[in-house]
Motif scaffolding. Structure first.
Motif, mmCIF file in Angstrom:
data_model
loop_
_atom_site.group_PDB
_atom_site.id
_atom_site.type_symbol
_atom_site.label_atom_id
_atom_site.label_comp_id
_atom_site.label_asym_id
_atom_site.label_seq_id
_atom_site.Cartn_x
_atom_site.Cartn_y
_atom_site.Cartn_z
ATOM 1 N N THR A 319 1.166 -1.226 0.101
ATOM 2 C CA THR A 319 0.317 0.143 0.043
ATOM 3 C C THR A 319 1.062 1.197 0.342
ATOM 4 N N ARG A 320 1.743 0.837 0.250
ATOM 5 C CA ARG A 320 2.759 1.950 1.172
ATOM 6 C C ARG A 320 3.831 2.781 -0.341
ATOM 7 N N VAL A 321 4.431 1.839 -1.147
ATOM 8 C CA VAL A 321 4.887 1.214 -2.400
ATOM 9 C C VAL A 321 3.591 2.606 -3.519
ATOM 10 N N LEU A 322 2.892 2.051 -3.133
ATOM 11 C CA LEU A 322 1.352 3.321 -4.466
ATOM 12 C C LEU A 322 1.033 4.466 -3.532
ATOM 13 N N LEU A 323 1.212 4.737 -2.555
ATOM 14 C CA LEU A 323 1.423 5.714 -2.514
ATOM 15 C C LEU A 323 2.395 6.919 -2.033
ATOM 16 N N ARG A 324 3.854 5.767 -1.575
ATOM 17 C CA ARG A 324 4.327 6.972 -2.244
ATOM 18 C C ARG A 324 5.662 6.494 -2.536
ATOM 19 N N ARG A 325 5.817 5.513 -2.808
ATOM 20 C CA ARG A 325 7.266 6.173 -3.913
ATOM 21 C C ARG A 325 6.644 5.336 -5.403
ATOM 22 N N ILE A 326 7.855 5.355 -6.008
ATOM 23 C CA ILE A 326 8.241 5.019 -7.491
ATOM 24 C C ILE A 326 7.667 3.009 -8.343
ATOM 25 N N PRO A 327 6.064 2.898 -8.111
ATOM 26 C CA PRO A 327 6.135 1.296 -8.270
ATOM 27 C C PRO A 327 6.511 1.030 -9.844
ATOM 28 N N LEU A 346 -5.650 0.625 -6.804
ATOM 29 C CA LEU A 346 -4.311 2.026 -6.214
ATOM 30 C C LEU A 346 -3.096 1.881 -7.712
ATOM 31 N N ALA A 347 -2.992 0.386 -7.562
ATOM 32 C CA ALA A 347 -2.474 -0.024 -9.065
ATOM 33 C C ALA A 347 -3.172 0.012 -10.244
ATOM 34 N N LYS A 348 -4.153 0.185 -10.416
ATOM 35 C CA LYS A 348 -5.197 0.758 -11.936
ATOM 36 C C LYS A 348 -4.929 2.089 -12.035
ATOM 37 N N GLU A 349 -5.041 2.780 -11.004
ATOM 38 C CA GLU A 349 -5.268 4.675 -10.912
ATOM 39 C C GLU A 349 -3.133 4.764 -11.105
ATOM 40 N N ARG A 350 -2.739 3.960 -10.774
ATOM 41 C CA ARG A 350 -1.095 4.306 -11.267
ATOM 42 C C ARG A 350 -0.735 3.572 -12.515
ATOM 43 N N ASN A 351 -1.231 3.139 -13.255
ATOM 44 C CA ASN A 351 -1.273 2.024 -14.054
ATOM 45 C C ASN A 351 -0.300 1.675 -13.892
ATOM 46 N N VAL A 352 0.259 0.605 -12.847
ATOM 47 C CA VAL A 352 1.892 -0.263 -12.392
ATOM 48 C C VAL A 352 0.170 -1.510 -12.719
#
Length: 372
Positions: A319-327, A346-352
């Motif tokens: 969760t923290r990687v998706l919120l705070r880092r560059i996954p 969160l993964a979908k939002e950040r295209n990960v």
């Protein structure tokens, strides 16, 4: 005067928790500018700057993250209460009643408060509780531990954190406390009590299931408005505690005490389940196997990841990687796991990309993108 009794700083009044719940042994750096953007921090860390010398920008949480927090708190409040009660009962059994809880700032702080409240509500036992800094690669705040030793010479220290990942902090704690004991001729116990131990790193835990502890969804707004801890020679002298900032401007968004109150209100409803879980754990082999780190090494091999610190196992760290880092990638044990809805969102939002990877003890794992 022996080494441990030398003059020490006084604790700063900081954070949005009551001092009845926790005393922060931290130097207030609220007036110092230490924040860098996610990309700047990632570049600095990957170029060799220590992560503890700077801070991420403390964003006001979006409505979506707050929604995620409230949804997961509602979903897991009983599970949390059972884990808190179980681990508090285990601490009493192992250490007795003369204890001082020492949370590892900042993720450990709300967990330490919950344990303190459980002991007070269930046994009318009001134990001291402090929050101190530990920094990966740099050890624990020795001035803070000396302060506790001076003020509670007859109590057994119990270190507290939220969950285990790779076990890096558990190992750091063991090493740091051994060094402290040698230096000050003390005999402080390095055992760590956590709510969830999916990494199989400790003997004192509430569960080894990898579930979302909702406080992982937010930053300071669920940790008493206190930043991550800072160890930067520019601002921290040899006689200081490690530092942190108090983000009072985020008071309108603060859910720190709400989180505590919601979980505490569940204690009286789950006493039967706590008793059952305590009995179950009595029969379990609690010896740490460090299974988690073996899984991580396998992931490193399978995905050709050079730096082990880029692999963040467990639902909290993912969760923290998706919120705070560059996954870079998210691994999940089961793509149909309903408890990972927020990870998929969160993964979908950040295209990960999310990849099913069954060979691990964690429910999921976040991998940070190498920038070189």
């Amino acid at each position: 005067m022996n080494k441990v009794e030398q003059q020490l700083p006084k604790p700063a009044a900081m954070g949005s928790y009551s001092e009845q719940d926790v005393i922060f042994l931290l130097k207030d750096l609220s007036q110092v500018s230490l924040e860098k953007s996610t990309l700047e921090r990632e570049q600095a860390v990957q170029s060799g700057t220590h992560y503890s010398e700077m801070l991420p920008i403390e964003y006001k949480p979006t409505d979506e993250y707050l929604q995620l927090f409230h949804h997961s708190l509602d979903m897991y409040k009983q599970k949390l209460a059972i884990a808190v009660g179980t681990v508090a009962e285990r601490i009493l059994k192992v250490k007795g009643c003369s204890i001082v809880l020492v949370s590892l700032a900042r993720a450990g702080t709300p967990i330490g408060i919950l344990m303190k409240r459980y002991l007070l509500q269930t046994y009318n036992l009001n134990v001291p509780h402090y929050s101190v800094s530990i920094v990966r690669g740099r050890g624990i705040d020795e001035n803070a531990i000396r302060y506790i030793a001076q003020n509670h010479p007859n109590d057994h220290v119990q270190f507290v954190d939220g969950w285990t990942g790779k076990g890096a902090i558990t190992r750091e704690l063991t090493e740091a406390v051994a060094g402290f004991n040698r230096k000050y001729e003390m005999n402080i116990d390095d055992s760590l009590a956590v709510l969830a131990d999916p990494g199989y790193c400790t003997e004192i835990y509430g569960t080894r299931e990898d579930f979302l502890i909702p406080s992982a969804c937010l930053n300071s707004t669920v940790s008493g408005l206190v930043s991550r801890t800072v160890l930067n020679d520019q601002f921290i002298g040899s006689d200081d505690f490690h530092g942190a900032k108090y983000y009072s401007e985020l008071l309108p968004e603060d859910v720190s005490n709400h989180f505590i109150d919601v979980v505490v209100s569940e204690f009286s409803h789950v006493s039967k389940e706590i008793a059952e879980q305590v009995l179950k754990l009595e029969a379990e082999d609690k010896e740490p196997t460090w299974k988690g780190i073996q899984d991580i090494k396998q992931i490193q091999d399978d995905f050709s990841i050079e730096n082990i610190h880029h692999v963040k196992p467990g639902v909290g760290e993912t969760t923290r990687v998706l919120l705070r880092r560059i996954p870079w990638k998210i691994l999940v044990k089961d793509l149909n796991n309903k408890d990972l809805e927020h990870i998929f969102l969160l993964a979908k939002e950040r295209n990960v990309p999310v990849i099913e990877y069954k060979n691990m003890s964690y429910s999921c794992c976040g991998i940070i993108k190498p920038l070189n």
